[in-house]
Write a protein that holds these residues in place. Sequence first.
Motif, PDB file in Angstrom:
ATOM      1  N   THR A   1       0.815  -1.211   0.000  1.00 36.98           N
ATOM      2  CA  THR A   1       0.000   0.000   0.000  1.00 36.98           C
ATOM      3  C   THR A   1       0.852   1.265   0.000  1.00 36.98           C
ATOM      4  O   THR A   1       0.331   2.362   0.109  1.00 36.98           O
ATOM      5  CB  THR A   1      -0.915   0.014   1.240  1.00 36.98           C
ATOM      6  N   LYS A   2       2.173   1.117  -0.124  1.00 32.37           N
ATOM      7  CA  LYS A   2       3.075   2.264  -0.098  1.00 32.37           C
ATOM      8  C   LYS A   2       3.768   2.390  -1.444  1.00 32.37           C
ATOM      9  O   LYS A   2       4.303   1.419  -1.975  1.00 32.37           O
ATOM     10  CB  LYS A   2       4.112   2.078   1.018  1.00 32.37           C
ATOM     11  N   LEU A   3       3.755   3.603  -2.010  1.00 38.82           N
ATOM     12  CA  LEU A   3       4.399   3.838  -3.297  1.00 38.82           C
ATOM     13  C   LEU A   3       5.906   3.843  -3.091  1.00 38.82           C
ATOM     14  O   LEU A   3       6.471   4.738  -2.484  1.00 38.82           O
ATOM     15  CB  LEU A   3       3.935   5.171  -3.890  1.00 38.82           C
ATOM     16  N   ALA A   4       6.559   2.795  -3.568  1.00 38.30           N
ATOM     17  CA  ALA A   4       8.005   2.669  -3.396  1.00 38.30           C
ATOM     18  C   ALA A   4       8.584   1.973  -4.610  1.00 38.30           C
ATOM     19  O   ALA A   4       7.888   1.304  -5.365  1.00 38.30           O
ATOM     20  CB  ALA A   4       8.332   1.871  -2.127  1.00 38.30           C
ATOM     21  N   GLY A   5       9.887   2.144  -4.794  1.00 38.60           N
ATOM     22  CA  GLY A   5      10.558   1.481  -5.893  1.00 38.60           C
ATOM     23  C   GLY A   5      10.877   0.041  -5.530  1.00 38.60           C
ATOM     24  O   GLY A   5      10.476  -0.471  -4.486  1.00 38.60           O
TER      25      GLY A   5
ATOM     26  N   ARG B   1      -1.475   2.938  -9.377  1.00 40.36           N
ATOM     27  CA  ARG B   1      -2.347   1.764  -9.311  1.00 40.36           C
ATOM     28  C   ARG B   1      -1.513   0.577  -9.767  1.00 40.36           C
ATOM     29  O   ARG B   1      -0.931   0.592 -10.849  1.00 40.36           O
ATOM     30  CB  ARG B   1      -3.580   1.926 -10.189  1.00 40.36           C
ATOM     31  N   GLN B   2      -1.464  -0.436  -8.924  1.00 40.65           N
ATOM     32  CA  GLN B   2      -0.545  -1.543  -9.154  1.00 40.65           C
ATOM     33  C   GLN B   2      -1.277  -2.873  -9.183  1.00 40.65           C
ATOM     34  O   GLN B   2      -2.206  -3.100  -8.412  1.00 40.65           O
ATOM     35  CB  GLN B   2       0.512  -1.553  -8.043  1.00 40.65           C
ATOM     36  N   HIS B   3      -0.832  -3.744 -10.078  1.00 36.45           N
ATOM     37  CA  HIS B   3      -1.371  -5.102 -10.166  1.00 36.45           C
ATOM     38  C   HIS B   3      -0.237  -6.074  -9.890  1.00 36.45           C
ATOM     39  O   HIS B   3       0.867  -5.937 -10.426  1.00 36.45           O
ATOM     40  CB  HIS B   3      -1.958  -5.352 -11.558  1.00 36.45           C
TER      41      HIS B   3
ATOM     42  N   VAL C   1       4.563  -7.610 -11.772  1.00 37.15           N
ATOM     43  CA  VAL C   1       3.990  -6.355 -11.296  1.00 37.15           C
ATOM     44  C   VAL C   1       3.760  -5.423 -12.479  1.00 37.15           C
ATOM     45  O   VAL C   1       4.650  -5.224 -13.309  1.00 37.15           O
ATOM     46  CB  VAL C   1       4.927  -5.663 -10.277  1.00 37.15           C
ATOM     47  N   GLY C   2       2.580  -4.859 -12.549  1.00 35.33           N
ATOM     48  CA  GLY C   2       2.278  -3.813 -13.518  1.00 35.33           C
ATOM     49  C   GLY C   2       1.820  -2.581 -12.764  1.00 35.33           C
ATOM     50  O   GLY C   2       0.986  -2.687 -11.856  1.00 35.33           O
ATOM     51  N   ARG C   3       2.379  -1.416 -13.096  1.00 32.78           N
ATOM     52  CA  ARG C   3       2.033  -0.222 -12.315  1.00 32.78           C
ATOM     53  C   ARG C   3       1.973   1.019 -13.196  1.00 32.78           C
ATOM     54  O   ARG C   3       2.863   1.264 -14.004  1.00 32.78           O
ATOM     55  CB  ARG C   3       3.052   0.002 -11.197  1.00 32.78           C
TER      56      ARG C   3
END
Length: 278
Positions: free
Chosen positions: A111-115, A209-211, A236-238
């Motif tokens: 749930t955290k936007l990170a690399g 938004r990530q899958h 992962v797709g984002r």
Amino acid sequence: MTSPLARTQKDGWAAMQLYAGTIPAARQLDSASPIPLWYQLVQLLKLGIESGEFRAEAPISTEENLVTEFRVARATVRRALDELQREGWLERRGPRRPLVVKQRPVLQEATKLAGLFSEGFVSRGYRMSIEVRSAEVVIDARVAMELSVRAGAPLYRLERVFKAGDEPVACEIAWLPKALFPRLLQQQLDRPITTLAEEKYGTMFSSARQHLAARLASAQETKKLRLDQPAVVLAVGRLTRDQLGRPIEYMESILRADRYDFVMALESSNRSIDIRLS
């Protein structure tokens, strides 16, 4: 009115949450604590693994030794060992004692936007690096649709491999609109794009938004990540947006499933949670 049993269960669960991740003051279990003995033992054994007391790929102490040392029932020891195996700290190979895993998965909040470089890698002392495989300008109608740009708009395509030490842990292909990042290919691309975008272009990676899905790796992916076939990977797709809400990056990554462990924090409230099963 809350029953004494319910209060005890609630207090015990709250204590376990506070206890998790802490280092016990002494190498002993507290039978007077509301925290279950098996859970206390789990934390102590984790500390022993982190400190190197239990070496990687070596058997952990026998059940008999743990029973004697910590003065607990065999069932308590077995539950602690089962929990460590479930969390990825131990693994069993046949009927022998469980072994300490060589490399545990790194926790990363979904749930955290990170690399792809989780703080967990750095905190364990890994030297992180990025290998740039290719960097070019392309036209891709499928990706243009994801980025909400016209079909013939030029896009940067960056193919990179992320390494922890000398070990590849993820490979990534990222596309960015050329119009938003002029002369990007002249920049230093062996570092996180989030840092580059902010420092050179004043663009913040604000939301995404990530899958995430598990699947078998292709032959090319196993070669890039140095895996034995068959191997399971995390795909992962984002799609990421900037502070203005504009789509600025579409990324497809392949992560080693044995090196990443995603966690999510869920709330019971009026908020809706988007969970899709397939």
